[in-house]
Design an enzyme around this catalytic site. Structure first.
Site, mmCIF file in Angstrom:
data_model
loop_
_atom_site.group_PDB
_atom_site.id
_atom_site.type_symbol
_atom_site.label_atom_id
_atom_site.label_comp_id
_atom_site.label_asym_id
_atom_site.label_seq_id
_atom_site.Cartn_x
_atom_site.Cartn_y
_atom_site.Cartn_z
ATOM 1 N N HIS A 1 7.751 -23.354 6.591
ATOM 2 C CA HIS A 1 9.165 -23.190 6.228
ATOM 3 C C HIS A 1 10.044 -24.316 6.769
ATOM 4 O O HIS A 1 11.139 -24.532 6.271
ATOM 5 C CB HIS A 1 9.691 -21.807 6.614
ATOM 6 C CG HIS A 1 10.052 -21.641 8.060
ATOM 7 N ND1 HIS A 1 9.116 -21.404 9.030
ATOM 8 C CD2 HIS A 1 11.245 -21.687 8.702
ATOM 9 C CE1 HIS A 1 9.734 -21.304 10.202
ATOM 10 N NE2 HIS A 1 11.016 -21.465 10.035
ATOM 11 N N ASP B 1 1.266 -22.156 17.144
ATOM 12 C CA ASP B 1 2.381 -21.541 16.426
ATOM 13 C C ASP B 1 3.395 -22.572 15.934
ATOM 14 O O ASP B 1 3.974 -22.414 14.863
ATOM 15 C CB ASP B 1 3.078 -20.531 17.354
ATOM 16 C CG ASP B 1 4.177 -19.752 16.654
ATOM 17 O OD1 ASP B 1 3.888 -19.169 15.584
ATOM 18 O OD2 ASP B 1 5.316 -19.722 17.157
ATOM 19 N N LYS C 1 1.853 -18.850 6.658
ATOM 20 C CA LYS C 1 1.152 -19.204 7.885
ATOM 21 C C LYS C 1 0.843 -17.942 8.670
ATOM 22 O O LYS C 1 1.505 -16.943 8.415
ATOM 23 C CB LYS C 1 1.963 -20.190 8.714
ATOM 24 C CG LYS C 1 3.182 -19.587 9.405
ATOM 25 C CD LYS C 1 3.809 -20.545 10.366
ATOM 26 C CE LYS C 1 3.155 -20.490 11.729
ATOM 27 N NZ LYS C 1 4.133 -20.268 12.817
ATOM 28 N N ARG D 1 0.805 -1.222 0.000
ATOM 29 C CA ARG D 1 0.000 0.000 0.000
ATOM 30 C C ARG D 1 0.841 1.278 0.000
ATOM 31 O O ARG D 1 0.390 2.310 -0.474
ATOM 32 C CB ARG D 1 -0.947 -0.001 1.202
ATOM 33 C CG ARG D 1 -2.265 -0.673 0.851
ATOM 34 C CD ARG D 1 -3.247 -0.559 1.942
ATOM 35 N NE ARG D 1 -2.770 -1.310 3.111
ATOM 36 C CZ ARG D 1 -3.573 -1.873 4.000
ATOM 37 N NH1 ARG D 1 -4.863 -1.763 3.894
ATOM 38 N NH2 ARG D 1 -3.093 -2.545 5.016
ATOM 39 N N HIS E 1 4.851 -26.950 12.246
ATOM 40 C CA HIS E 1 6.238 -27.394 12.087
ATOM 41 C C HIS E 1 6.502 -28.764 12.735
ATOM 42 O O HIS E 1 7.080 -29.657 12.122
ATOM 43 C CB HIS E 1 7.204 -26.374 12.700
ATOM 44 C CG HIS E 1 7.028 -24.981 12.196
ATOM 45 N ND1 HIS E 1 6.642 -24.701 10.908
ATOM 46 C CD2 HIS E 1 7.185 -23.766 12.796
ATOM 47 C CE1 HIS E 1 6.571 -23.394 10.751
ATOM 48 N NE2 HIS E 1 6.886 -22.801 11.876
ATOM 49 N N LYS F 1 9.860 -21.116 24.027
ATOM 50 C CA LYS F 1 10.649 -19.899 23.832
ATOM 51 C C LYS F 1 11.390 -19.554 25.122
ATOM 52 O O LYS F 1 10.990 -19.977 26.197
ATOM 53 C CB LYS F 1 9.730 -18.755 23.425
ATOM 54 C CG LYS F 1 9.069 -19.011 22.065
ATOM 55 C CD LYS F 1 8.656 -17.732 21.392
ATOM 56 C CE LYS F 1 8.018 -17.988 20.037
ATOM 57 N NZ LYS F 1 8.982 -18.300 18.979
ATOM 58 N N GLU G 1 13.917 -22.725 21.564
ATOM 59 C CA GLU G 1 14.358 -21.409 21.087
ATOM 60 C C GLU G 1 14.822 -20.569 22.268
ATOM 61 O O GLU G 1 14.304 -20.724 23.382
ATOM 62 C CB GLU G 1 13.208 -20.687 20.407
ATOM 63 C CG GLU G 1 12.664 -21.419 19.189
ATOM 64 C CD GLU G 1 11.641 -20.574 18.452
ATOM 65 O OE1 GLU G 1 12.019 -19.896 17.504
ATOM 66 O OE2 GLU G 1 10.465 -20.583 18.870
HETATM 67 C C1 BG6 Z 1 7.731 -19.502 13.087
HETATM 68 C C2 BG6 Z 1 7.055 -19.204 14.384
HETATM 69 O O1 BG6 Z 1 6.851 -20.148 12.201
HETATM 70 O O2 BG6 Z 1 8.858 -20.334 13.330
HETATM 71 C C3 BG6 Z 1 8.020 -18.540 15.350
HETATM 72 O O3 BG6 Z 1 5.940 -18.368 14.159
HETATM 73 C C4 BG6 Z 1 9.268 -19.376 15.512
HETATM 74 O O4 BG6 Z 1 7.401 -18.296 16.612
HETATM 75 C C5 BG6 Z 1 9.845 -19.757 14.155
HETATM 76 O O5 BG6 Z 1 10.208 -18.628 16.253
HETATM 77 C C6 BG6 Z 1 10.976 -20.740 14.308
HETATM 78 O O6 BG6 Z 1 11.617 -20.913 13.075
HETATM 79 P P1 BG6 Z 1 13.153 -21.278 12.979
HETATM 80 O O7 BG6 Z 1 13.393 -21.440 11.514
HETATM 81 O O8 BG6 Z 1 13.922 -20.131 13.579
HETATM 82 O O9 BG6 Z 1 13.331 -22.535 13.758
#
Ligand code: BG6
Length: 482
Positions: free
Chosen positions: A178, A235, A148, A51, A240, A331, A216
């Protein structure tokens, strides 16, 4: 010799939300790296759409800034910034306004692949899908990439799938997870199906249990509102971790193609047992180490959202009945460490006597950092003194094994090139996402109905104490996070 980098076909890739965070951190840097590596052909073009009123020059300047911030760029990549920027154009586009769509239509070339990356808030997906249709930009071979979160429960995912199906055929839709683009995640399939060694043992008869960990160190990083509504279950687990579990548990697909692989993953998701309340531990980090606690960070003092979750999951099929899968993610934990550990059962009989020290064989696949594999095996300790057994690690770091020559690309590099190539294998099919939510929804509904609050844990710890019990009561232990 087979060339390592085969350029993809010429393309026009439209990135909606081109001035946003994901485009800046992941999508555009990934395209630049593929360009520098010779995989994105000179006729490949990226059209940023957002935008903000920006000229193409101003957009290129924004992207140049983002690329210069990228860590560990090689000299060749730095040198490619200028030529890459020339492959960028920009269109100011408000999804509800025809002017931007017309300008975009004028930009799109004939005879090249057309792909549209929806890197925007999910609320905008319907307007973008309808816009493409109404403005003649939806050809039968047009591809759309959906980020996502893909819904926040089964009903919203079904609604999103139904909306997309009104505009596109399933073969046009690329739902990104991803994790599937990570090199080591793809390696799970190579390890399992390119070797004869593991597959005969890959079942409940020989595997005691599987641990999947995604730890993480980061907190919610400015995504408080989204994360407070999602929590670790939505999440990370629904997408994942579910994908990791599927790749470990699925039957061998009859070949490595998109529907064959996705059919097998779907069967695993459908075979997952409902999770019992006593098999779930949720946690939330408190303040500590100079950092705010979760509730403060997301700006919701009464938040009952989990920033950590551990679960025990069963799979009801012939291969896995009796082998639990333990999943945990969180986290602000002690270290960034993602791995899958397959622990095998003890041999049926020890010829070395009942008292011989015994450690089960474990195959560990490290996803990040230091991607690699370790197999723990028993050997005889060298020297006199009888048959003393010891467990040692056969350890392989992929970077070292490959001579450090091949940098491990970011997941997005692989996935975006797959979109241009028209290969959906590493993308989620609509039925797969819905099935994953169908399993997730009752788990969340259960703790909501019970009004459970997550257990607090200290930042830098390995999660709440109760998560240890989840394993201890089964006579097992989590692997260390370090
Ligand atoms: C994302 C989540 O899809 O993946 C995040 O929304 C997370 O919360 C992230 O931190 C982790 O991805 P990676 O590639 O750093 O392991």
């Amino acid at each position: 010799m087979v060339a390592r980098v085969i350029p993809v076909e010429p393309f026009d890739l439209v990135v909606f939300g081109a001035t946003g965070d994901l485009a800046r951190r992941k999508i555009l840097p990934s395209l630049w790296r593929r360009f520098a590596d010779g995989q994105m052909p000179p006729e490949g073009r990226i059209i940023g759409a957002a935008r903000s009123r920006l000229s193409t020059e101003a957009f290129r300047a924004l992207v140049a800034e983002a690329l210069n911030e990228q860590p560990a760029a090689t000299t060749a990549e730095r040198a490619a910034i200028g030529p890459f920027l020339e492959r960028l154009d920009y269109v100011t586009l408000d999804a509800g306004d025809a002017t931007g769509w017309q300008m975009l239509g004028e930009q799109m070339r004939e005879g090249v692949v057309h792909a549209h990356y929806f890197s925007v808030a999910p609320a905008l997906f319907p307007a973008l899908a309808a816009g493409l249709d109404q403005h003649g930009l939806n050809r039968p071979d047009t591809r759309v990439v959906i980020e996502k979160p893909f819904g926040h429960n089964q009903a919203s995912a079904q609604a999103l799938n139904a909306m997309l199906a009104r505009h596109f055929d399933e073969s046009q839709i690329y739902r990104i997870d991803h994790y599937l683009g990570k090199e080591t995640v793809q390696n799970l399939m190579a390890v399992r199906f390119a070797n004869i060694l593991f597959e005969p043992l890959w079942n409940a008869r020989f595997v005691d249990h599987v641990q999947i960990t995604v730890a993480e160190t980061v907190g919610v990083n400015g995504r408080g509102e989204y994360y407070d509504a999602a929590g670790a279950m939505r999440d990370m687990v629904q997408n994942h971790m579910m994908q990791l579990l599927c790749l470990i548990a699925m039957e061998p697909p009859y070949r490595f193609d998109s529907d064959a692989v996705r059919d097998e993953k779907l069967k695993v998701i459908r075979a997952l047992d409902p999770v019992q309340p006593e098999d779930i531990v949720r946690g939330q980090y408190r303040a500590g180490g100079g950092g705010a606690g979760f509730a403060d960070e997301v700006g919701n003092p009464g938040s009952t959202t989990e920033s950590y979750i551990a679960l025990k999951v069963g799979i009801s099929n012939w291969r896995w009945r009796g082998t639990p899968f333990y999943l945990r993610t969180g986290k602000r934990l002690r270290a960034r460490a993602s791995e899958i550990a397959v622990t095998f059962r003890d041999p049926p009989h020890s010829i070395f006597g009942e008292d011989a020290p015994w450690r089960a064989n474990v195959l560990v696949i490290r996803l990040q950092p230091d991607e690699g594999m370790t197999l723990r095996v028993m050997i005889k300790e060298p020297g006199p003194g009888g048959m003393r057994l010891k467990d040692v690690a056969l350890d392989m770091s992929f970077a070292e094994a490959l001579g450090g020559e091949l940098p491990i690309p970011d997941a997005y590099e692989r996935l975006i090139m797959d979109v241009i190539r028209g290969n959906q294998t590493l993308f989620m099919r609509g039925d797969e996402v819905e099935a994953a939510w169908a399993w997730t929804d009752p788990v969340i509904a259960g703790w909501e109905a019970r009004g459970e609050r997550p257990h607090p844990y200290d930042p830098g710890a390995t999660g709440p104490e109760d998560a240890l019990m989840l394993m201890h009561r089964d006579g097992r232990r989590w692997r260390e996070i370090r």
